[in-house]
Structures are given as C-alpha cells and as structure tokens.
Design a protein around this motif. Sequence first.
Motif, PDB file in Angstrom:
ATOM      1  N   ASN A  73     -11.024   5.767 -10.503  1.00  0.00           N
ATOM      2  CA  ASN A  73     -12.153   6.478  -9.900  1.00  0.00           C
ATOM      3  C   ASN A  73     -12.004   6.405  -8.392  1.00  0.00           C
ATOM      4  OD1 ASN A  73     -13.647   7.078 -12.352  1.00  0.00           O
ATOM      5  ND2 ASN A  73     -14.021   4.880 -12.466  1.00  0.00           N
ATOM      6  N   LYS A  74     -12.645   7.313  -7.708  1.00  0.00           N
ATOM      7  CA  LYS A  74     -12.633   7.312  -6.249  1.00  0.00           C
ATOM      8  C   LYS A  74     -13.061   5.933  -5.748  1.00  0.00           C
ATOM      9  CE  LYS A  74     -14.808   9.798  -2.434  1.00  0.00           C
ATOM     10  NZ  LYS A  74     -15.723  10.895  -2.081  1.00  0.00           N
ATOM     11  N   GLY A  75     -12.282   5.383  -4.814  1.00  0.00           N
ATOM     12  CA  GLY A  75     -12.596   4.081  -4.243  1.00  0.00           C
ATOM     13  C   GLY A  75     -11.954   2.901  -4.959  1.00  0.00           C
ATOM     14  N   ASP A  76     -11.373   3.138  -6.151  1.00  0.00           N
ATOM     15  CA  ASP A  76     -10.669   2.072  -6.866  1.00  0.00           C
ATOM     16  C   ASP A  76      -9.391   1.697  -6.116  1.00  0.00           C
ATOM     17  OD1 ASP A  76     -12.540   1.988  -8.873  1.00  0.00           O
ATOM     18  OD2 ASP A  76     -11.319   3.043 -10.360  1.00  0.00           O
ATOM     19  N   SER A  77      -8.786   0.598  -6.543  1.00  0.00           N
ATOM     20  CA  SER A  77      -7.521   0.144  -5.962  1.00  0.00           C
ATOM     21  C   SER A  77      -6.540  -0.198  -7.071  1.00  0.00           C
ATOM     22  CB  SER A  77      -7.723  -1.109  -5.107  1.00  0.00           C
ATOM     23  OG  SER A  77      -8.589  -0.846  -4.031  1.00  0.00           O
ATOM     24  N   ILE A  78      -5.287   0.223  -6.876  1.00  0.00           N
ATOM     25  CA  ILE A  78      -4.199  -0.220  -7.750  1.00  0.00           C
ATOM     26  C   ILE A  78      -3.527  -1.381  -7.038  1.00  0.00           C
ATOM     27  CG2 ILE A  78      -1.914   0.334  -8.677  1.00  0.00           C
ATOM     28  CD1 ILE A  78      -2.801   3.161  -9.077  1.00  0.00           C
ATOM     29  N   VAL A  79      -3.324  -2.465  -7.771  1.00  0.00           N
ATOM     30  CA  VAL A  79      -2.680  -3.647  -7.197  1.00  0.00           C
ATOM     31  C   VAL A  79      -1.422  -3.946  -8.010  1.00  0.00           C
ATOM     32  CG1 VAL A  79      -2.949  -6.081  -6.583  1.00  0.00           C
ATOM     33  CG2 VAL A  79      -4.941  -4.559  -6.514  1.00  0.00           C
ATOM     34  N   VAL A  80      -0.288  -4.064  -7.310  1.00  0.00           N
ATOM     35  CA  VAL A  80       0.980  -4.432  -7.949  1.00  0.00           C
ATOM     36  C   VAL A  80       1.607  -5.563  -7.151  1.00  0.00           C
ATOM     37  CG1 VAL A  80       1.417  -2.144  -8.923  1.00  0.00           C
ATOM     38  CG2 VAL A  80       2.299  -2.693  -6.658  1.00  0.00           C
ATOM     39  N   CYS A  81       2.465  -6.324  -7.810  1.00  0.00           N
ATOM     40  CA  CYS A  81       3.149  -7.407  -7.100  1.00  0.00           C
ATOM     41  C   CYS A  81       4.246  -6.865  -6.189  1.00  0.00           C
ATOM     42  CB  CYS A  81       3.731  -8.409  -8.097  1.00  0.00           C
ATOM     43  SG  CYS A  81       2.434  -9.342  -8.941  1.00  0.00           S
ATOM     44  N   ARG A  82       4.958  -5.827  -6.666  1.00  0.00           N
ATOM     45  CA  ARG A  82       6.030  -5.200  -5.881  1.00  0.00           C
ATOM     46  C   ARG A  82       6.086  -3.721  -6.248  1.00  0.00           C
ATOM     47  NH1 ARG A  82       9.821  -9.116  -8.307  1.00  0.00           N
ATOM     48  NH2 ARG A  82      10.872  -7.278  -9.099  1.00  0.00           N
ATOM     49  N   PHE A  83       6.632  -2.899  -5.331  1.00  0.00           N
ATOM     50  CA  PHE A  83       6.793  -1.469  -5.615  1.00  0.00           C
ATOM     51  C   PHE A  83       7.552  -1.224  -6.910  1.00  0.00           C
ATOM     52  CE2 PHE A  83       6.789  -0.406  -0.823  1.00  0.00           C
ATOM     53  CZ  PHE A  83       5.449  -0.096  -0.844  1.00  0.00           C
ATOM     54  N   ASP A  84       8.622  -1.985  -7.130  1.00  0.00           N
ATOM     55  CA  ASP A  84       9.476  -1.706  -8.281  1.00  0.00           C
ATOM     56  C   ASP A  84       8.821  -2.056  -9.618  1.00  0.00           C
ATOM     57  OD1 ASP A  84       9.636  -4.480  -8.261  1.00  0.00           O
ATOM     58  OD2 ASP A  84      11.821  -4.530  -8.481  1.00  0.00           O
ATOM     59  N   ARG A  85       7.632  -2.608  -9.598  1.00  0.00           N
ATOM     60  CA  ARG A  85       6.918  -2.847 -10.850  1.00  0.00           C
ATOM     61  C   ARG A  85       6.238  -1.569 -11.331  1.00  0.00           C
ATOM     62  NH1 ARG A  85       9.406  -5.676 -13.314  1.00  0.00           N
ATOM     63  NH2 ARG A  85      10.832  -4.865 -11.792  1.00  0.00           N
ATOM     64  N   ILE A  86       5.919  -0.634 -10.438  1.00  0.00           N
ATOM     65  CA  ILE A  86       5.195   0.581 -10.829  1.00  0.00           C
ATOM     66  C   ILE A  86       6.019   1.845 -10.650  1.00  0.00           C
ATOM     67  CG2 ILE A  86       4.059   0.970  -8.585  1.00  0.00           C
ATOM     68  CD1 ILE A  86       1.498   1.635 -10.314  1.00  0.00           C
ATOM     69  N   THR A  87       7.135   1.767  -9.930  1.00  0.00           N
ATOM     70  CA  THR A  87       8.002   2.930  -9.732  1.00  0.00           C
ATOM     71  C   THR A  87       9.463   2.522  -9.864  1.00  0.00           C
ATOM     72  OG1 THR A  87       8.158   2.598  -7.348  1.00  0.00           O
ATOM     73  CG2 THR A  87       6.374   4.026  -8.126  1.00  0.00           C
ATOM     74  N   ASN A  88      10.325   3.527 -10.045  1.00  0.00           N
ATOM     75  CA  ASN A  88      11.755   3.282 -10.169  1.00  0.00           C
ATOM     76  C   ASN A  88      12.542   3.740  -8.950  1.00  0.00           C
ATOM     77  OD1 ASN A  88      11.781   2.189 -12.804  1.00  0.00           O
ATOM     78  ND2 ASN A  88      11.541   4.232 -13.659  1.00  0.00           N
ATOM     79  N   SER A  89      11.891   4.426  -8.020  1.00  0.00           N
ATOM     80  CA  SER A  89      12.627   4.984  -6.888  1.00  0.00           C
ATOM     81  C   SER A  89      11.691   5.229  -5.706  1.00  0.00           C
ATOM     82  CB  SER A  89      13.285   6.309  -7.284  1.00  0.00           C
ATOM     83  OG  SER A  89      12.290   7.297  -7.517  1.00  0.00           O
ATOM     84  N   ILE A  90      12.299   5.438  -4.561  1.00  0.00           N
ATOM     85  CA  ILE A  90      11.525   5.778  -3.354  1.00  0.00           C
ATOM     86  C   ILE A  90      10.745   7.066  -3.584  1.00  0.00           C
ATOM     87  CG2 ILE A  90      11.746   6.534  -0.948  1.00  0.00           C
ATOM     88  CD1 ILE A  90      12.114   3.558  -1.257  1.00  0.00           C
ATOM     89  N   ARG A  91      11.392   8.051  -4.204  1.00  0.00           N
ATOM     90  CA  ARG A  91      10.722   9.326  -4.479  1.00  0.00           C
ATOM     91  C   ARG A  91       9.445   9.096  -5.287  1.00  0.00           C
ATOM     92  NH1 ARG A  91      14.309  13.936  -6.529  1.00  0.00           N
ATOM     93  NH2 ARG A  91      14.432  14.319  -4.316  1.00  0.00           N
ATOM     94  N   GLU A  92       9.503   8.222  -6.279  1.00  0.00           N
ATOM     95  CA  GLU A  92       8.312   7.937  -7.087  1.00  0.00           C
ATOM     96  C   GLU A  92       7.239   7.213  -6.280  1.00  0.00           C
ATOM     97  OE1 GLU A  92       9.249   6.029 -10.795  1.00  0.00           O
ATOM     98  OE2 GLU A  92      10.619   7.629 -11.384  1.00  0.00           O
ATOM     99  N   VAL A  93       7.640   6.336  -5.365  1.00  0.00           N
ATOM    100  CA  VAL A  93       6.669   5.667  -4.484  1.00  0.00           C
ATOM    101  C   VAL A  93       5.948   6.718  -3.646  1.00  0.00           C
ATOM    102  CG1 VAL A  93       6.354   4.111  -2.514  1.00  0.00           C
ATOM    103  CG2 VAL A  93       7.905   3.467  -4.353  1.00  0.00           C
TER     104      VAL A  93
END
Length: 186
Positions: free
Chosen positions: A52-72
């Motif tokens: 929802n608007k105002g929520d936050s996604i929290v990850v330990c590192r970029f590579d946990r949620i994406t596979n590439s710079i393009r996906e980031v």
Amino acid sequence: MELGYARSSVDDPELKEQLEVLRSYKCGYVFQDMNVEKVSKKEVQNLINNLNKGDSIVVCRFDRITNSIREVINLSVELEKREVNFVSIEENVDTRKDNSFYHVMRNLYKFEQDIKSEKVKIGLKKSRARGRNGGRPKVINNKVAKALEMYDSREYTIEEIVKETNVSQATLYRRIKEREEKKSDG
C-alpha cells in the motif's frame, strides 16, 4: 507497514539470519523464498501486490530480491510510482530517510531507455540504407485498383472483395478513405 523479503542462500539456507535481521527492522510480515538459485518472480509479485502507499519493503541485500542491476532499477521505478519505500540493509539504502536512491535509479532507467531507443534508430537507419523500410509489405497497386473497382460496382461485399483480391480489409478501407479525401480536397 514494513514488509520483509528473504530468499535463502548458500550461507543462509534456512533464512535464520535474514529473518532475525528483518524482525529487528520490525517487519510486520516477511515473504520467504526458499529458492537458492534465483529470485521467484511469483513471490516478488505477491509482495508487490500486497503493498500500500507508504509501505516499505525491507531486504538484507539487493541480491535477495533481484538477480541483476536491471531488475533493481525496474523494481525501484515501480516502487517509486507506487509511493512505497525501499530499504536494503547491507547497501545502506533507506528511501524513508533519503529519496536520492530513487532519483539515481530513475536516471539509470531513463539512461537505459535512451540507449535502447538509440539502438533501434540506428538499426532502422541501417535497414533503410539496405533498402528495407520495415512494416507490412505494400499491396500491389493493380490489386488495390481491382478491389476499388469491385467496391464501386456495389455488386460485392467487402468480404468477397478481400477474398478475391487478397487486399486486406484495412487497406481497402484506408484507400477508400484516401480517395474520398482527395475528392473533397480537389
């Protein structure tokens, strides 16, 4: 609300370390992906669908949620549009405090789009230089003339004209319209 995303890794196959860190960030819920090799698009999309608007996604590192710079880049553009914050703990990114990350990602996204556009233009220019103009091949004029003649006779349906002459319905209507416009102009 803080929503976490954890994906297993060789170093953390059971997600214990990530879950501990994400809990310390007060994540109300943590989406878990047990695939070590690559990010599950289904699980990421499930996470995004629950934002929802105002929520936050929290990850330990970029590579946990994406596979590439393009996906980031693509993810950050999507999150910014949805007015959702992004926190990557190891990279020290927190858009709740500083939005400059989104600004940089938006510029990288635009840069990538500009490069793609330029490559397409170069490719089209090279094709034209070789005599190829792209698009659907032009219909031979005598076929169109026959189709217009049949249309003017009022003895045939459009379907019959298309079948007989192999001129598409769209081309036939376009040529009829062009002819009518010429008559009204001249």
